[in-house]
Design an enzyme around this catalytic site. Structure first.
Site, PDB file in Angstrom:
ATOM      1  N   CYS A  22       6.792  76.476-159.363  1.00  0.00           N
ATOM      2  CA  CYS A  22       7.534  76.442-160.627  1.00  0.00           C
ATOM      3  C   CYS A  22       8.915  77.053-160.425  1.00  0.00           C
ATOM      4  O   CYS A  22       9.256  77.520-159.337  1.00  0.00           O
ATOM      5  CB  CYS A  22       6.781  77.202-161.718  1.00  0.00           C
ATOM      6  SG  CYS A  22       6.674  78.974-161.420  1.00  0.00           S
ATOM      7  N   CYS A  25       9.365  80.450-158.833  1.00  0.00           N
ATOM      8  CA  CYS A  25       9.280  80.501-157.366  1.00  0.00           C
ATOM      9  C   CYS A  25      10.652  80.275-156.741  1.00  0.00           C
ATOM     10  O   CYS A  25      11.107  81.040-155.893  1.00  0.00           O
ATOM     11  CB  CYS A  25       8.317  79.437-156.846  1.00  0.00           C
ATOM     12  SG  CYS A  25       6.627  79.615-157.393  1.00  0.00           S
ATOM     13  N   CYS A  89       7.240  71.632-110.897  1.00  0.00           N
ATOM     14  CA  CYS A  89       6.623  72.949-110.734  1.00  0.00           C
ATOM     15  C   CYS A  89       6.742  73.749-112.029  1.00  0.00           C
ATOM     16  O   CYS A  89       7.356  73.298-112.993  1.00  0.00           O
ATOM     17  CB  CYS A  89       7.280  73.720-109.587  1.00  0.00           C
ATOM     18  SG  CYS A  89       9.002  74.152-109.935  1.00  0.00           S
ATOM     19  N   CYS A  92      10.145  74.298-113.638  1.00  0.00           N
ATOM     20  CA  CYS A  92      10.689  73.197-114.463  1.00  0.00           C
ATOM     21  C   CYS A  92      10.251  73.361-115.917  1.00  0.00           C
ATOM     22  O   CYS A  92      11.079  73.332-116.835  1.00  0.00           O
ATOM     23  CB  CYS A  92      10.206  71.851-113.941  1.00  0.00           C
ATOM     24  SG  CYS A  92      10.708  71.467-112.258  1.00  0.00           S
ATOM     25  N   ASP A 501      47.031  57.973-157.641  1.00  0.00           N
ATOM     26  CA  ASP A 501      48.091  57.699-156.676  1.00  0.00           C
ATOM     27  C   ASP A 501      48.336  56.182-156.731  1.00  0.00           C
ATOM     28  O   ASP A 501      47.445  55.430-157.149  1.00  0.00           O
ATOM     29  CB  ASP A 501      47.622  58.136-155.284  1.00  0.00           C
ATOM     30  CG  ASP A 501      48.608  57.737-154.205  1.00  0.00           C
ATOM     31  OD1 ASP A 501      49.795  58.054-154.357  1.00  0.00           O
ATOM     32  OD2 ASP A 501      48.191  57.078-153.221  1.00  0.00           O
ATOM     33  N   ASP A 699      47.487  62.944-150.141  1.00  0.00           N
ATOM     34  CA  ASP A 699      46.798  63.171-151.414  1.00  0.00           C
ATOM     35  C   ASP A 699      45.800  64.325-151.332  1.00  0.00           C
ATOM     36  O   ASP A 699      45.311  64.796-152.366  1.00  0.00           O
ATOM     37  CB  ASP A 699      46.037  61.902-151.851  1.00  0.00           C
ATOM     38  CG  ASP A 699      46.971  60.718-152.094  1.00  0.00           C
ATOM     39  OD1 ASP A 699      48.076  60.953-152.623  1.00  0.00           O
ATOM     40  OD2 ASP A 699      46.593  59.589-151.754  1.00  0.00           O
TER      41      ASP A 699
END
Length: 800
Positions: A22, A25, A89, A92, A501, A699
């Protein structure tokens, strides 16, 4: 706070927040986050997302996530599983895991060498699966999504299915209890089993503690974090009815003649009705995101990539920047790019709103998800994944839907205090009934208190604004209007004046040379100088010269003089092109040209004077055509009561000619680019709410200064970035539509808030007076939430 800290740029993240039920919360999460150093947060209940701006020097994403989890909510994550190729390995796998766990947005990554896989939990708002694959590939390995046997359901679909199952079980268990309620109300004679307290106990207990466990869990988390939400009200109300009934049932042990006063049906039916309301609410809320779904459905799934001279169909996620892609007629363009071979026409209506297909030749830009109409082209990918135009539009809509309008603040403040006040009212109601109204009658007092708790759930209040914002911004996006946030959608309806403009906004921004009075030598100098300028008029002059076979030569020096013209040095000659004022400043006599200049300007043409080595050498006139729908759009704005103004750097006579053609009465001409923002401020100082519509770099300051900046989507990225609203494709009729949609959305929000407030204001005293049975209160509470969401969905049918 130090100046250095204030100047540091904040980062922005979006986190999915789970567990909110709600408005109390969302208000609680927002309040806690905003107390963190360097954090500004907005939490939206409807989208279940937190939009957070934070200072990475003082706070991390992990800190923010942990704070949300600490107060009893969750941070939504997704899990991805990849096959990792190339590991040899443990070093990695250890390396990949270490790097992934350091990346922002990844909660946890686990890499397994034995089965060559990686499991990653990540925030989908910050990281995408393609990003994860890219990260692994950068380390020298390869990764691909793990094959799945079942099609993955979305989070929302899973939630709705789970709610359906719970609701069905709860309804089946509640049905016999509902029958006992009818016995109380109508006096129907039922088999003794139905009235047996332990039979009712057996039916009500699974509903209370299995189906309804989510309410206990939510209430505990809320109270533990120092807040109170809807779950607290539901838990208090149903628990009071349930445990009182257990106590009454207990009194029958060893006392078979005792007639218990049972309210198992009250607690069970309340939980069932609340679940039903939540199910309807969630289903309706899922329909508010239809705009995002439609946009996502436009995305292409595969691309025909040319690699090593061969055409290969690959998933769109595997396309990388620089890939060469072939697109055949009738196919969608997969990503943003540039045409390198072929010619075609592209239907861009789904992105820009432009109904006429756009001709595309070599070096033309093409937009992902638009439709290739009639020619085979090869294009180079320039933007992929989340960087494409469509992805940007989707992100803009998501951000707008997740933002919070100022009108929502009132609801947030009230809902934050609402639950504790309601608990207080329920307690006072119980005491008054127990002491004064029906002295010593616990059950009657309890029923009145339970009804108050249930009727007051503030769900409708929390949903009133965000659902309308979601539907409103979604409908706007479907019409080619992008609001950057809910606050801009709200402010748009308050406008009193709108400033346009001229070039590229009211006009098409593609002017053509109509008149020229000089010789070819002057034209060469003129075109060579203008070739260095970025102005739309310059492009028209260069094109005009090339069509006449005039060669463009190198320029030794070039200076743009904003609002006046240009100055250049070519082959040792001083070239000036521009206005009367520019000539006057350089002591060049042009008085003999005044009549011709006036004639050109009266016809709506922009006339420029040319001088070489201090002597007048000719006039060039350029005209820009007005947009077809400009007059209609401006008339609609005037009919809506807005003052329409044209703002331009052009001379007054030309500006007024164009203004007259499109129906604008108020013109502000000969304004330098840096003065545009000042003109906007002047109108604002008259007490008016002002919108500015523009498309160019010059602008941008005015767009940022205006109360609402509206960028034309065909304009520059700078203008679009500075604006609050973007009109895709440059269709001016979308501007009155945007304003009309803003009015409709705000009206819808006010309706929602009115009914939410009215519902709680009327419902609480009615319940406190004992005139409302708890199960009726539960049904009314569920109906109020559904009615608010349904009213918001009406916006989808509004004609704009």
């Amino acid at each position: 706070m130090s100046k250095a800290r204030q100047m540091r740029k904040k980062k922005h993240i979006t986190l999915g927040v789970t567990g909110m039920t709600c408005a109390a919360c969302s208000a609680r999460v927002e309040k806690v986050l905003n107390k963190m150093e360097g954090v500004e947060a907005q939490v939206n209940l409807t989208t279940e997302k937190a939009n957070v701006d934070y200072d990475p020097e003082t706070t991390s994403v992990q800190d923010i996530s942990q704070r949300i989890e600490k107060i009893g909510y969750g941070v939504q994550t997704e899990k991805a599983e990849f096959d990792v190729i190339g590991m040899t390995c443990a070093a990695c796998s250890s390396r990949i895991e270490k790097v992934l766990n350091k990346q922002e947005g990844i909660k946890q990554a686990t890499v397994n060498l034995t089965n060559e896989s990686a499991q990653i939990e990540y925030n989908p708002e910050m990281v995408q699966e393609s990003d994860l694959i890219g990260k692994i590939q950068k380390l020298g390995y390869d990764a691909q999504p793990k094959a799945s046997k079942e099609e993955k359901l979305t989070h929302k679909e899973k939630e709705i299915k789970q709610m359906q199952r719970k609701l069905l079980i709860s309804a089946l268990l509640s049905l016999p209890l509902l029958v006992t309620m009818l016995d109380h109300l109508l006096g129907i004679h039922l088999p003794s089993l139905f009235m047996n307290p332990w039979f009712q106990f057996a039916l009500a207990t699974p509903i209370q503690f299995i189906i309804g466990w989510q309410f206990y869990k939510g209430a505990y988390k809320s109270l533990r974090s120092g807040g109170a939400n809807m779950d607290v009200l539901v838990t208090l109300g149903t628990s009071a009815a349930y445990f009182y009934s257990v106590y009454e049932a207990y009194k029958t042990i060893g006392n078979p003649v005792y007639v218990p006063h049972l309210y198992f049906e009250t607690s069970a039916i309340l939980i069932t009705l609340i679940l039903f309301g939540k199910y309807l609410e969630t289903s309706a809320k899922s329909r508010t995101t239809v705009a995002i779904s439609k946009l996502l459905n436009l995305q292409v799934k595969q691309a025909r990539v040319i690699r090593d001279g061969e055409e290969v169909m690959i998933p769109i996620e595997d396309v990388i920047v620089g890939d060469l892609i072939m697109v055949k007629p009738g196919e969608k363009i997969p990503v943003d790019g540039i045409v390198v071979k072929g010619r075609t026409a592209v239907d861009e209506s789904m992105i820009t709103g432009e109904s006429i297909p756009i001709e595309k030749d070599i070096e033309a830009n093409v937009i992902g998800s638009t439709l290739n109409k009639n020619g085979t082209i090869e294009m180079k990918a320039t933007r992929v994944g989340k960087d494409t135009a469509l992805a940007s539009i989707v992100k803009a809509v998501e951000d707008a839907q997740g933002s919070k309008a100022p009108i929502q603040r009132l609801a947030d403040v009230i809902s934050g205090y609402f639950v504790p006040i309601v608990v207080g009212i329920a307690f006072v109601t119980y005491i008054i009934w127990l002491v004064f109204v029906t002295p010593g009658n616990i059950e009657t007092s309890l029923i009145a208190a339970i009804a108050v708790l249930v009727i007051a759930c503030p769900c409708a209040l929390g949903l009133a604004t965000p659902t309308s914002i979601m539907v409103g911004t979604g409908k706007a996006a479907e019409n080619g209007i992008l609001f950057k946030g809910g606050e801009h959608l709200e402010r748009t309806h308050q406008l009193d004046a709108i400033i346009f403009d001229k070039t590229g906004t009211i006009t098409n921004g593609k002017p053509e040379v109509t008149d020229y009075t000089g010789d070819d030598q002057t034209l060469q100098l003129l075109a060579s100088a203008e070739n260095r300028s970025e102005h739309a008029l310059a492009e028209a002059i260069v094109t005009f010269a090339k069509e006449k076979g005039i060669a463009i030569v190198d320029v030794d020096a070039f200076t743009a003089i904003p609002g006046r013209g240009i100055k250049a040095v070519i082959k040792g000659k001083q070239v000036l092109v521009g206005t009367r004022n520019l000539m006057k400043e350089n002591k060049i006599d042009v008085t003999m040209t005044e009549k011709k200049l006036v004639d050109y300007e009266t016809e709506g043409k922009t006339a420029m004077l040319i001088a070489v080595n201090g002597k007048f050498r000719g006039i060039i006139a350029v005209a820009d055509t007005k947009k077809e729908t400009a007059h209609q759009a401006i008339q609609q704005l005037k009919d809506d009561g807005l003052e329409v103004i044209m703002l331009t750097g052009d001379n007054d006579r030309t500006a007024r000619t164009i203004a007259k053609q499109v129906g604008i009465d108020h013109v502000i001409a000969q304004v330098l680019p840096e003065e545009k923002a000042d003109k906007v401020k002047e109108i604002q100082q008259q007490g008016k709410k002002v919108a500015m519509v523009g498309d160019g770099i010059n602008d941008a300051p005015a767009l940022a200064t205006a109360d609402i900046g509206i960028a034309i989507g065909t304009g520059t990225e700078v203008a679009i970035e500075a604006a609050d609203v973007t009109i895709l494709g440059g269709e001016l009729l979308l501007i009155p539509k945007a304003i009309k949609l803003s009015h409709a959305t705000i009206k819808n929000i006010r309706q929602n808030l009115f009914w939410a407030f009215a519902y709680n204001s009327a419902g609480i005293p009615i319940a406190a007076l004992g005139l409302l049975a708890p199960w009726i209160a539960g049904a009314a509470m569920a109906f109020s939430s559904v009615s608010v969401v349904s009213n918001s969905l009406r916006l989808k049918r509004v004609k704009v």
